[in-house]
Scaffold this motif. Structure first.
Motif, PDB file in Angstrom:
ATOM      1  N   PHE A   1       0.848  -1.194   0.000  1.00  0.00           N
ATOM      2  CA  PHE A   1       0.000   0.000   0.000  1.00  0.00           C
ATOM      3  C   PHE A   1       0.878   1.237   0.000  1.00  0.00           C
ATOM      4  O   PHE A   1       1.721   1.409   0.876  1.00  0.00           O
ATOM      5  N   ARG A   2       0.688   2.108  -0.999  1.00  0.00           N
ATOM      6  CA  ARG A   2       1.506   3.320  -1.089  1.00  0.00           C
ATOM      7  C   ARG A   2       0.619   4.544  -1.366  1.00  0.00           C
ATOM      8  O   ARG A   2       0.167   4.752  -2.502  1.00  0.00           O
ATOM      9  N   PRO A   3       0.342   5.347  -0.353  1.00  0.00           N
ATOM     10  CA  PRO A   3      -0.362   6.614  -0.596  1.00  0.00           C
ATOM     11  C   PRO A   3       0.577   7.629  -1.238  1.00  0.00           C
ATOM     12  O   PRO A   3       1.809   7.500  -1.144  1.00  0.00           O
ATOM     13  N   TYR A   4       0.017   8.643  -1.868  1.00  0.00           N
ATOM     14  CA  TYR A   4       0.844   9.664  -2.495  1.00  0.00           C
ATOM     15  C   TYR A   4       0.117  11.006  -2.528  1.00  0.00           C
ATOM     16  O   TYR A   4      -1.108  11.088  -2.407  1.00  0.00           O
ATOM     17  N   LEU A   5       0.910  12.058  -2.703  1.00  0.00           N
ATOM     18  CA  LEU A   5       0.416  13.406  -2.946  1.00  0.00           C
ATOM     19  C   LEU A   5       1.014  13.891  -4.257  1.00  0.00           C
ATOM     20  O   LEU A   5       2.165  13.571  -4.576  1.00  0.00           O
ATOM     21  N   GLY A   6       0.238  14.668  -5.005  1.00  0.00           N
ATOM     22  CA  GLY A   6       0.733  15.140  -6.282  1.00  0.00           C
ATOM     23  C   GLY A   6       0.325  16.571  -6.570  1.00  0.00           C
ATOM     24  O   GLY A   6      -0.648  17.081  -6.015  1.00  0.00           O
ATOM     25  N   VAL A   7       1.081  17.204  -7.425  1.00  0.00           N
ATOM     26  CA  VAL A   7       0.763  18.547  -7.896  1.00  0.00           C
ATOM     27  C   VAL A   7       1.184  18.616  -9.361  1.00  0.00           C
ATOM     28  O   VAL A   7       2.133  17.936  -9.785  1.00  0.00           O
ATOM     29  N   GLY A   8       0.457  19.394 -10.146  1.00  0.00           N
ATOM     30  CA  GLY A   8       0.804  19.454 -11.553  1.00  0.00           C
ATOM     31  C   GLY A   8       0.109  20.587 -12.272  1.00  0.00           C
ATOM     32  O   GLY A   8      -0.376  21.538 -11.664  1.00  0.00           O
ATOM     33  N   VAL A   9       0.068  20.451 -13.590  1.00  0.00           N
ATOM     34  CA  VAL A   9      -0.525  21.488 -14.426  1.00  0.00           C
ATOM     35  C   VAL A   9      -1.332  20.806 -15.526  1.00  0.00           C
ATOM     36  O   VAL A   9      -0.964  19.726 -16.011  1.00  0.00           O
TER      37      VAL A   9
END
Length: 241
Positions: free
Chosen positions: A134-142
């Motif tokens: 199990f791997r949660p993540y946070l992301g940001v982009g365009v």
């Protein structure tokens, strides 16, 4: 016996090494799944900006519009730069949205429709070890946003409010994307995932009408700014290389 144990140990080590690198630096992945777009929409009143080529600033009070939700097939392709940082390109079949009247325009129901294109580039940070199930993540982009097939589909609205055949165009723009989610690995290659994204998105719809008037047909230009601010969910199945 010792040879057999040695071979078994080497095989086990090889399997562990392969698994350890399934979500680590240098690995690629692709996913396919279902996007659901839920606009948190509102709009400014319709404003007439030009009549017969003469600039105006006439606001039609208590007029507005909202957008319906939409669903579509999505695809992504990504690459792990490090064990915890990955880039991902997100795209899919453009969903179609219905434009619904609000305020005094609510009586007309569906006013028109358009398709939204929003290819997106994300930078994501994955928590937990590369070998974790199990791997949660946070992301940001365009995201690059534009619309196609914009059109008024309600003849009664077009005749009684716009007073003639009307063409619609919308702005395109670059918008930030904020993303969070998780992946769950079944083995070293296959995994499932889910994510939620938010886009602070607005667009200006510009209407160009050939309006019938007592003095003849005049070109009338009007516009309204629509805030979409969609919350986008994505449920998917993926494969790592």
């Amino acid at each position: 016996m010792k040879l057999k144990q040695a071979v078994t140990g080497i095989a086990a080590l090889a399997c562990m090494t392969t698994a350890a690198h399934a979500q680590s630096a240098g690995s690629f992945f692709v996913t396919s799944g279902w996007f659901h777009f839920a606009p948190q929409s509102s709009s400014q009143p319709l404003t007439v900006t030009s009549i017969g080529g003469s600039p105006t600033n006439i606001t039609e009070a208590n007029t507005g519009a909202t957008l319906s939700s939409g669903d579509t097939l999505g695809l992504t392709a990504g690459y792990f730069i490090t064990d915890h940082i990955a880039t991902e390109f997100v795209f899919g079949i453009p969903p179609s949205f219905d434009l619904q009247g609000s305020g005094s325009l609510e009586q007309f129901g569906k006013l028109g429709q358009a398709k939204q294109w929003s290819p997106t580039l994300l930078l994501k940070y994955y928590f937990n070890a590369p070998t974790a199930t199990f791997r949660p993540y946070l992301g940001v982009g365009v995201s690059r946003i534009w619309f196609t097939d914009e059109k008024i589909t309600n003849g009664v609205f077009q005749a009684n409010v716009l007073h003639g055949p009307t063409a619609v165009t919308t702005d395109s723009s670059w918008e930030p994307v904020f993303n969070l989610g998780f992946t769950y690995s079944f083995n070293q290659h296959w995994f499932a995932g889910a994510s939620v994204s938010y886009l602070p998105l607005s667009t200006t719809a510009k209407l160009n009408t050939a309006a019938a008037t007592p003095v003849g047909t005049l070109n009338v230009q009007s516009q309204t700014k629509i805030k979409l601010n969609p919350i986008v969910t994505y449920v998917n199945i993926g494969y790592r290389f």
